[in-house]
Design a protein around this motif. Sequence first.
Motif, PDB file in Angstrom:
ATOM      1  N   ARG A  51      -8.382   2.863  -5.202  1.00  0.00           N
ATOM      2  CA  ARG A  51      -7.898   1.560  -4.772  1.00  0.00           C
ATOM      3  C   ARG A  51      -6.378   1.607  -4.694  1.00  0.00           C
ATOM      4  O   ARG A  51      -5.766   2.579  -5.058  1.00  0.00           O
ATOM      5  CB  ARG A  51      -8.380   0.448  -5.704  1.00  0.00           C
ATOM      6  CG  ARG A  51      -8.489   0.802  -7.178  1.00  0.00           C
ATOM      7  CD  ARG A  51      -7.381   0.532  -8.146  1.00  0.00           C
ATOM      8  NE  ARG A  51      -6.296  -0.300  -7.725  1.00  0.00           N
ATOM      9  CZ  ARG A  51      -5.026   0.068  -7.828  1.00  0.00           C
ATOM     10  NH1 ARG A  51      -4.727   1.247  -8.305  1.00  0.00           N
ATOM     11  NH2 ARG A  51      -4.046  -0.746  -7.475  1.00  0.00           N
ATOM     12  N   GLY A  52      -5.839   0.547  -4.129  1.00  0.00           N
ATOM     13  CA  GLY A  52      -4.393   0.534  -3.893  1.00  0.00           C
ATOM     14  C   GLY A  52      -4.157   0.806  -2.422  1.00  0.00           C
ATOM     15  O   GLY A  52      -4.664   1.806  -1.895  1.00  0.00           O
ATOM     16  N   ALA A  53      -3.399  -0.042  -1.761  1.00  0.00           N
ATOM     17  CA  ALA A  53      -3.283   0.031  -0.304  1.00  0.00           C
ATOM     18  C   ALA A  53      -2.966   1.432   0.218  1.00  0.00           C
ATOM     19  O   ALA A  53      -3.720   1.989   1.005  1.00  0.00           O
ATOM     20  CB  ALA A  53      -2.246  -0.991   0.158  1.00  0.00           C
ATOM     21  N   PRO A  54      -1.867   2.065  -0.213  1.00  0.00           N
ATOM     22  CA  PRO A  54      -1.608   3.402   0.350  1.00  0.00           C
ATOM     23  C   PRO A  54      -2.669   4.437  -0.018  1.00  0.00           C
ATOM     24  O   PRO A  54      -3.051   5.270   0.804  1.00  0.00           O
ATOM     25  CB  PRO A  54      -0.256   3.779  -0.266  1.00  0.00           C
ATOM     26  CG  PRO A  54       0.382   2.475  -0.607  1.00  0.00           C
ATOM     27  CD  PRO A  54      -0.764   1.593  -1.034  1.00  0.00           C
ATOM     28  N   CYS A  70      -0.800  -6.388 -11.181  1.00  0.00           N
ATOM     29  CA  CYS A  70      -1.741  -5.397 -10.661  1.00  0.00           C
ATOM     30  C   CYS A  70      -1.211  -3.975 -10.897  1.00  0.00           C
ATOM     31  O   CYS A  70      -0.410  -3.738 -11.803  1.00  0.00           O
ATOM     32  CB  CYS A  70      -2.038  -5.636  -9.188  1.00  0.00           C
ATOM     33  SG  CYS A  70      -3.560  -4.805  -8.661  1.00  0.00           S
ATOM     34  N   ASN A  71      -1.686  -3.028 -10.091  1.00  0.00           N
ATOM     35  CA  ASN A  71      -1.211  -1.640 -10.247  1.00  0.00           C
ATOM     36  C   ASN A  71      -0.683  -1.147  -8.912  1.00  0.00           C
ATOM     37  O   ASN A  71      -1.363  -1.252  -7.879  1.00  0.00           O
ATOM     38  CB  ASN A  71      -2.333  -0.723 -10.707  1.00  0.00           C
ATOM     39  CG  ASN A  71      -1.905   0.743 -10.702  1.00  0.00           C
ATOM     40  OD1 ASN A  71      -2.249   1.473  -9.787  1.00  0.00           O
ATOM     41  ND2 ASN A  71      -1.139   1.153 -11.694  1.00  0.00           N
ATOM     42  N   THR A  79       4.821   2.314  -5.642  1.00  0.00           N
ATOM     43  CA  THR A  79       5.746   1.470  -4.879  1.00  0.00           C
ATOM     44  C   THR A  79       6.541   0.581  -5.848  1.00  0.00           C
ATOM     45  O   THR A  79       7.646   0.957  -6.249  1.00  0.00           O
ATOM     46  CB  THR A  79       4.957   0.606  -3.857  1.00  0.00           C
ATOM     47  OG1 THR A  79       3.963  -0.155  -4.568  1.00  0.00           O
ATOM     48  CG2 THR A  79       4.292   1.471  -2.804  1.00  0.00           C
ATOM     49  N   ALA A 110       2.042  -4.663  -2.175  1.00  0.00           N
ATOM     50  CA  ALA A 110       1.504  -5.467  -1.071  1.00  0.00           C
ATOM     51  C   ALA A 110       0.352  -4.725  -0.414  1.00  0.00           C
ATOM     52  O   ALA A 110       0.294  -3.491  -0.449  1.00  0.00           O
ATOM     53  CB  ALA A 110       2.588  -5.762  -0.038  1.00  0.00           C
ATOM     54  N   ASP A 111      -0.528  -5.489   0.174  1.00  0.00           N
ATOM     55  CA  ASP A 111      -1.638  -4.913   0.923  1.00  0.00           C
ATOM     56  C   ASP A 111      -1.490  -5.131   2.420  1.00  0.00           C
ATOM     57  O   ASP A 111      -2.014  -4.347   3.219  1.00  0.00           O
ATOM     58  CB  ASP A 111      -2.971  -5.497   0.428  1.00  0.00           C
ATOM     59  CG  ASP A 111      -3.270  -5.007  -0.966  1.00  0.00           C
ATOM     60  OD1 ASP A 111      -2.723  -5.565  -1.938  1.00  0.00           O
ATOM     61  OD2 ASP A 111      -4.021  -4.017  -1.076  1.00  0.00           O
ATOM     62  N   PHE A 113      -7.452 -11.075  -2.997  1.00  0.00           N
ATOM     63  CA  PHE A 113      -6.022 -11.182  -2.688  1.00  0.00           C
ATOM     64  C   PHE A 113      -5.647 -12.637  -2.441  1.00  0.00           C
ATOM     65  O   PHE A 113      -6.517 -13.490  -2.208  1.00  0.00           O
ATOM     66  CB  PHE A 113      -5.691 -10.351  -1.432  1.00  0.00           C
ATOM     67  CG  PHE A 113      -6.095  -8.917  -1.537  1.00  0.00           C
ATOM     68  CD1 PHE A 113      -7.279  -8.452  -0.979  1.00  0.00           C
ATOM     69  CD2 PHE A 113      -5.308  -8.026  -2.241  1.00  0.00           C
ATOM     70  CE1 PHE A 113      -7.675  -7.131  -1.105  1.00  0.00           C
ATOM     71  CE2 PHE A 113      -5.694  -6.694  -2.371  1.00  0.00           C
ATOM     72  CZ  PHE A 113      -6.880  -6.243  -1.806  1.00  0.00           C
ATOM     73  N   ASN A 168      -1.367  -9.831  -1.344  1.00  0.00           N
ATOM     74  CA  ASN A 168      -1.347  -8.936  -2.498  1.00  0.00           C
ATOM     75  C   ASN A 168      -2.397  -9.427  -3.485  1.00  0.00           C
ATOM     76  O   ASN A 168      -3.021 -10.471  -3.295  1.00  0.00           O
ATOM     77  CB  ASN A 168       0.052  -8.881  -3.132  1.00  0.00           C
ATOM     78  CG  ASN A 168       0.208  -7.678  -4.058  1.00  0.00           C
ATOM     79  OD1 ASN A 168      -0.065  -6.550  -3.686  1.00  0.00           O
ATOM     80  ND2 ASN A 168       0.623  -7.946  -5.285  1.00  0.00           N
ATOM     81  N   LYS A 169      -2.576  -8.650  -4.564  1.00  0.00           N
ATOM     82  CA  LYS A 169      -3.613  -8.973  -5.536  1.00  0.00           C
ATOM     83  C   LYS A 169      -3.614 -10.449  -5.931  1.00  0.00           C
ATOM     84  O   LYS A 169      -2.549 -11.021  -6.149  1.00  0.00           O
ATOM     85  CB  LYS A 169      -3.395  -8.110  -6.792  1.00  0.00           C
ATOM     86  CG  LYS A 169      -4.432  -8.245  -7.859  1.00  0.00           C
ATOM     87  CD  LYS A 169      -5.861  -8.115  -7.380  1.00  0.00           C
ATOM     88  CE  LYS A 169      -6.063  -6.895  -6.554  1.00  0.00           C
ATOM     89  NZ  LYS A 169      -7.302  -6.870  -5.764  1.00  0.00           N
ATOM     90  N   ARG A 186     -12.661  -1.916   3.441  1.00  0.00           N
ATOM     91  CA  ARG A 186     -12.029  -3.088   2.808  1.00  0.00           C
ATOM     92  C   ARG A 186     -11.113  -3.690   3.859  1.00  0.00           C
ATOM     93  O   ARG A 186     -10.369  -2.960   4.531  1.00  0.00           O
ATOM     94  CB  ARG A 186     -11.231  -2.706   1.549  1.00  0.00           C
ATOM     95  CG  ARG A 186     -12.094  -2.265   0.379  1.00  0.00           C
ATOM     96  CD  ARG A 186     -11.259  -2.033  -0.867  1.00  0.00           C
ATOM     97  NE  ARG A 186     -10.824  -3.291  -1.485  1.00  0.00           N
ATOM     98  CZ  ARG A 186      -9.916  -3.359  -2.460  1.00  0.00           C
ATOM     99  NH1 ARG A 186      -9.313  -2.268  -2.887  1.00  0.00           N
ATOM    100  NH2 ARG A 186      -9.588  -4.518  -2.983  1.00  0.00           N
ATOM    101  N   GLN A 206      -6.500  -4.362 -13.252  1.00  0.00           N
ATOM    102  CA  GLN A 206      -5.714  -3.200 -12.816  1.00  0.00           C
ATOM    103  C   GLN A 206      -4.435  -3.063 -13.630  1.00  0.00           C
ATOM    104  O   GLN A 206      -3.924  -1.972 -13.847  1.00  0.00           O
ATOM    105  CB  GLN A 206      -5.349  -3.308 -11.327  1.00  0.00           C
ATOM    106  CG  GLN A 206      -6.487  -3.095 -10.357  1.00  0.00           C
ATOM    107  CD  GLN A 206      -7.182  -4.385  -9.962  1.00  0.00           C
ATOM    108  OE1 GLN A 206      -7.251  -5.322 -10.750  1.00  0.00           O
ATOM    109  NE2 GLN A 206      -7.736  -4.442  -8.745  1.00  0.00           N
TER     110      GLN A 206
HETATM  111  C1  LIG Z   1       0.734   0.066  -3.851  1.00  0.00           C
HETATM  112  S1  LIG Z   1       0.024  -1.350  -3.296  1.00  0.00           S
HETATM  113  C2  LIG Z   1      -1.338  -1.593  -4.355  1.00  0.00           C
HETATM  114  C3  LIG Z   1      -1.938  -2.957  -4.140  1.00  0.00           C
HETATM  115  O1  LIG Z   1      -3.346  -2.812  -3.996  1.00  0.00           O
HETATM  116  C4  LIG Z   1      -3.938  -3.540  -5.044  1.00  0.00           C
HETATM  117  O2  LIG Z   1      -5.176  -4.072  -4.690  1.00  0.00           O
HETATM  118  P1  LIG Z   1      -6.532  -3.286  -5.139  1.00  0.00           P
HETATM  119  O3  LIG Z   1      -6.346  -2.854  -6.557  1.00  0.00           O
HETATM  120  O4  LIG Z   1      -7.598  -4.329  -4.946  1.00  0.00           O
HETATM  121  O5  LIG Z   1      -6.651  -2.136  -4.170  1.00  0.00           O
HETATM  122  C5  LIG Z   1      -2.962  -4.636  -5.351  1.00  0.00           C
HETATM  123  O6  LIG Z   1      -2.989  -5.638  -4.379  1.00  0.00           O
HETATM  124  C6  LIG Z   1      -1.690  -3.856  -5.324  1.00  0.00           C
HETATM  125  O7  LIG Z   1      -0.537  -4.599  -5.207  1.00  0.00           O
END
Ligand SMILES: CSC[C@H]1O[C@H](OP(=O)(O)O)[C@H](O)[C@@H]1O
Length: 349
Positions: free
Chosen positions: A51-54, A157-158, A169, A236-237, A314, A247-248, A92, A196
């Motif tokens: 998980r995590g956008a990048p 979040c993470n 980031t 950010a996503d 989000f 974002n989360k 997603r 997270q």
């Molecule tokens: C480096 S951006 C990570 C971003 O993604 C997280 O969402 P998820 O854990 O549901 O993938 C969260 O929004 C983070 O800020």
Amino acid sequence: MDPTFELVEAIRATDNAVYLLDQRQLPDIVDYLPCTTGQDVIQAIQVLAVRGAPAIGIAGAYGLWLESRRLRDTPNFHDELKKSAEQIQSARPTAVNLSWAVRYALSHVQSLGVDDTIKTLKQIADQLLAEDVALNRQIGDWGLSLFDGKVSLLTHCNTGSLATGGYGTALGVIRSLFREHRLREVFVDETRPLLQGARLTAWELSQEKIPARLITDSMAGSVMAQHLVDGVIVGADRIALNGDTANKIGTYSVAVLAHYHQIPFYVAAPLSTFDANALSGADIPIEMRNPDEIRKLRGVNIAPEEIETYNPAFDITPGRLITAFITEKGVIRPPFDKTIRDMVSGNAP
Ligand SMILES: CSC[C@H]1O[C@H](OP(=O)(O)O)[C@H](O)[C@@H]1O
């Protein structure tokens, strides 16, 4: 941070498989999920094993490579590969990095033969992974310019090595501040419902002995009211052209609190998180997730099974609540309607 410290790897690839650190089991268990098909990667993305956008963008690119291997002897190879790309992109809906990375990879192989396609997709995925660490370090270094002296920050979040190809980031800015001995401490929101912050960010910071205090999401306002934080930094996503940012869930609340307490609120994200097709937050799809993520905690009921829930993964923080964006190409300040377009189009001064 000790330069010799090895950053945790969320994604590892060999010549015939991708191994994804199963983030559902952290912080207790460090275990990698083997993926040999695109469907394996889609499943891992949907259950937030990765998980995590990048990170999901990079995983998606590897998933497309795995699909090209699986489809090697299939008639209409490129048509089938395009279908697989669409399935991976839809794993997603909110993080634009996923669709961006898969489209980017696919665009480089349309005119290639099967074997060259397979080889090129692996090279592209490897390149996205390898470049992400350097890109995050650039974000981290641009972030240094935003703070004077030693600072205490709050994050949600993470956004660390687990959410990216490595370094992180928002957590990358925190790592850079710590490396420069300019970080007093980090307040880490636990980030309900999937924790997270508690499970992942606290784990990353503890591994590197970066001073941090874990708080419940409901404590963020009190921490600000007591003047314990000098700034907020999040990831950010998907970012719209007017600065509205997905974002989360919970990020919007933190942004409102920061605004009320006149505390700067920063968003750290690579340029691939900016969506030129999103004019405002209204154009960003918000993922709705399984109700049991709220009703249960690690399989144990914390609410009546029959209670209805509202579980968006989000929320949208309006650009007017954001002090600046930190990217690998520099800091973007208001008026975002203009400055984001300039940065995304490469016309920034
Ligand atoms: C480096 S951006 C990570 C971003 O993604 C997280 O969402 P998820 O854990 O549901 O993938 C969260 O929004 C983070 O800020």
